[in-house]
Design an enzyme around this catalytic site. Structure first.
Site, PDB file in Angstrom:
ATOM      1  N   GLN A   1       0.821  -1.206   0.000  1.00 18.88           N
ATOM      2  CA  GLN A   1       0.000   0.000   0.000  1.00 18.88           C
ATOM      3  C   GLN A   1       0.855   1.257   0.000  1.00 18.88           C
ATOM      4  OE1 GLN A   1      -3.024   0.119  -0.585  1.00 18.88           O
ATOM      5  NE2 GLN A   1      -4.230  -1.472   0.397  1.00 18.88           N
TER       6      GLN A   1
ATOM      7  N   CYS B   1     -10.683  -1.566  -2.896  1.00 13.21           N
ATOM      8  CA  CYS B   1     -10.194  -0.315  -3.485  1.00 13.21           C
ATOM      9  C   CYS B   1     -11.078   0.140  -4.636  1.00 13.21           C
ATOM     10  CB  CYS B   1      -8.752  -0.483  -3.953  1.00 13.21           C
ATOM     11  SG  CYS B   1      -8.518  -1.772  -5.192  1.00 13.21           S
TER      12      CYS B   1
END
Length: 451
Positions: free
Chosen positions: A279, A402
C-alpha cells in the site's frame, strides 16, 4: 432539443459530480460531463466528445466559482493524469468519495446503506511509491514524467505533490545519468528503445527499479553510486519487460546494485520485493489493518486471508490474535517476503503462507470455515471465490476494497447470506477520486447457506 456537435460552446450550471469527480451539466435532459467543474458553478464549455446519450466537455471558463473551489497545489494539475481533485476542497473531496461508495452500493449492489464519513489522515506527500514512464522531450533529451490525460504522451516533470522531496531528487539523478550515457527510450509504436519506466519505493531506504526493453543497461553502477550519494544506501533492480503491454513491471526484478535491507513498515520491518504489492499510503494502511484486527477481536478459530501480499496485515493479525492463519497470495516474491517476515516474528508455527491462486485455493478447500479476509485487486473477487465462501459457511467475512463498484457487486452475492456489521471508507489516495473501504460481514443464522 438542438443537436450538439463536437466543438460547440455552451454555457450552463453544474448540478452534480460524477464518480471520478467530473462536473455534470444538463442540456435539456442531456448529460454533459465536464472535468474540473464543480456543482453550483456556471461554466462555459467546449464539447470534445458527443454520443447519443451523453457528451464530454472541456472547461473553458468558470463564470461563477463554487465556494469549494481552491487553487491546486501542483503546477501539473489538469495535464497530469495522476490527480483528479486538487481543485476541490478537502470536505468536498471526502463527501464525493462517501457518495461514490453509497451510489455504487445502490446501483451495483441493489441496496441502500447509510455510508459514514470517510476517514482521512493526510493530504500531501503520502505516496511511498513512484511509477513514471520515460520519454523524450523536444530537444531529444531523456525525461521522466507523466502521461498526459487520455494519451500516452510523456510530459516531463520535476516534482509531484503526492510524493515527498525524494521523488524530485530521484528524477533529477536518473535523468542526468540516462542522458550522460545516451540511453534510448522505448517507443511503444515501434517496439524499439531501452528505458520504459522508473519505479521506486521509499520506506526507510530507497529501492529503485528500472523497467527495460532488454536484459541489461550499461554503467548501472554509476547510477547506483549517484543515488548512494543523494540517499544513502540504495538498491537498484532491473525488470525486463519486452512485451507489447500496458503492464509496467516484468515478471521479476533482478538486484544489480546494493544490498537488500529490511524496510521499516510501521510496527514491523522486512525485506520487500519490488514486484510485491504494498500500500502506497502508510498511515491509512496502518489504520485499515488495525480496523481489520479490531473486527476480529477475540477470534480463535482458523482465519483465511486471500490476496495477502507481503504479509503485513497477516503479521498484524498474528500479533493480536491467538489463532491459526492461512494466507494466500499468487505472487511468489510476495509470498517469500511474507514467509521471511513470519519467521522473523516467530509466527511461522501458526501462520501458513501459500503461493496459490485464490480461486483455485477456495475450490480445493473443504469444510466449514471460521473467518475470511478478502483484499482483492480492483477487479474484485471471482464468482467462484464468493460461492465458496457461501458454501463454506464462514462466520465472518472482512472485505478490504479499493473499488466501490466491484465491492458492491460482490456484496450483492454475499448479502443473501450475510449482514453488514460495519462499513467504513478511508481516504487512501487523497487528491484522487479513488477510495478504500472496509466491510465486516457476519453470517445470517436464519439461512441455509449450502443450498
Amino acid at each position: 432539443m438542438l443537436k450538439l456537435l463536437v466543438g460547440d460552446v455552451i454555457e450552463g450550471e453544474v448540478i452534480d459530480l460524477g464518480v471520478t469527480g467530473e462536473g455534470v451539466m444538463k442540456y435539456d435532459t442531456y448529460p454533459i460531463f465536464v472535468p474540473l467543474a464543480l456543482p453550483h458553478e456556471k461554466v462555459r464549455v467546449r464539447l470534445s466528445y458527443v454520443k447519443k446519450d451523453y457528451a464530454f466537455g472541456e472547461l473553458i471558463e468558470v463564470l461563477s466559482p463554487s465556494n469549494d473551489r481552491i487553487k491546486p497545489r501542483c503546477c501539473y494539475f489538469g495535464k497530469c493524469g495522476g490527480c483528479d481533485l486538487q481543485h476541490m476542497s478537502k470536505d468536498m473531496q471526502l463527501e464525493l468519495k462517501r457518495e461514490s461508495v453509497e451510489r455504487s452500493l445502490r446501483r451495483n449492489g441493489g441496496f441502500d446503506y447509510d455510508v459514514p464519513s470517510v476517514i482521512s489522515l493526510n493530504e500531501w506527500g503520502y505516496r511511498n511509491k513512484l511509477s513514471l514512464p520515460f520519454g523524450i522531450n523536444g530537444l531529444g533529451d531523456v525525461v521522466v514524467g507523466f502521461y498526459e490525460k487520455r494519451t500516452h504522451k510523456v510530459v516531463s516533470m520535476k516534482h509531484c505533490a503526492l510524493h515527498g522531496e525524494w521523488a524530485s531528487e530521484l528524477i533529477e539523478v536518473v535523468t542526468k545519468w540516462a542522458n550522460e550515457n545516451k540511453l534510448s527510450v522505448y517507443n511503444e509504436h515501434t517496439g524499439v528503445g531501452l528505458l520504459r519506466h522508473l519505479v521506486a519505493r521509499k520506506l526507510s531506504n530507497l529501492s529503485v527499479t528500472l523497467v527495460i526493453n532488454g536484459d541489461k543497461v550499461k554503467n548501472i553502477a554509476e547510477l547506483g553510486k549517484a543515488l548512494d550519494e543523494k540517499f544513502g544506501e540504495v538498491t537498484v533492480h532491473l525488470s525486463s519487460n519486452k512485451k507489447d503491454t500496458n503492464v509496467i513491471l516484468g515478471d521479476s526484478a533482478v538486484l544489480v546494485y546494493g544490498k537488500e535491507r529490511e524496510q521499516n513498515l510501521g510496527k514491523f520491518s522486512a525485506v520487500v520485493s519490488p514486484v510485491s504489492f504494498f500500500q502506497v499510503n502508510g498511515a491509512v494502511r496502518d489504520a485499515i489493518y488495525s480496523s481489520v484486527a479490531d473486527n476480529l477481536k477475540g477470534f480463535s478459530g482458523e482465519l483465511v486471508e486471500l490476496y495477502s501480499g507481503v504479509g503485513l496485515l497477516t503479521a498484524e493479525l498474528a500479533s493480536r490474535l491467538n489463532c491459526k492463519i492461512v494466507s494466500v497470495e499468487i505472487v511468489k516474491e510476495a509470498v517469500d517476503d511474507a514467509k521471511a517476515l513470519m519467521s522473523k516474528l516467530g509466527f511461522e508455527h501458526r501462520v501458513e503462507c501459500l503461493c496459490d491462486d485464490a480461486t483455485k485455493f477456495m475450490a480445493r478447500r473443504k469444510g466449514k470455515g471460521s473467518a475470511i479476509i478478502l483484499d482483492p485487486p480492483r477487479k474484485g473477487c471471482t464468482p467462484e471465490v464468493l460461492e465458496a465462501i457461501v458454501k463454506g459457511q464462514f462466520d465472518k467475512v472482512i472485505y478490504v476494497s479499493c473499488n466501490p463498484a466491484t465491492l458492491a457487486r460482490d456484496l450483492k452475492a454475499l448479502l443473501p447470506h450475510y449482514n453488514i456489521e460495519t462499513l467504513q471508507p478511508y481516504d487512501m489516495f487523497p487528491q484522487t477520486s479513488h477510495v478504500e473501504s472496509v466491510v465486516c460481514l457476519t453470517r445470517r443464522l436464519d439461512v441455509d447457506m449450502r443450498r
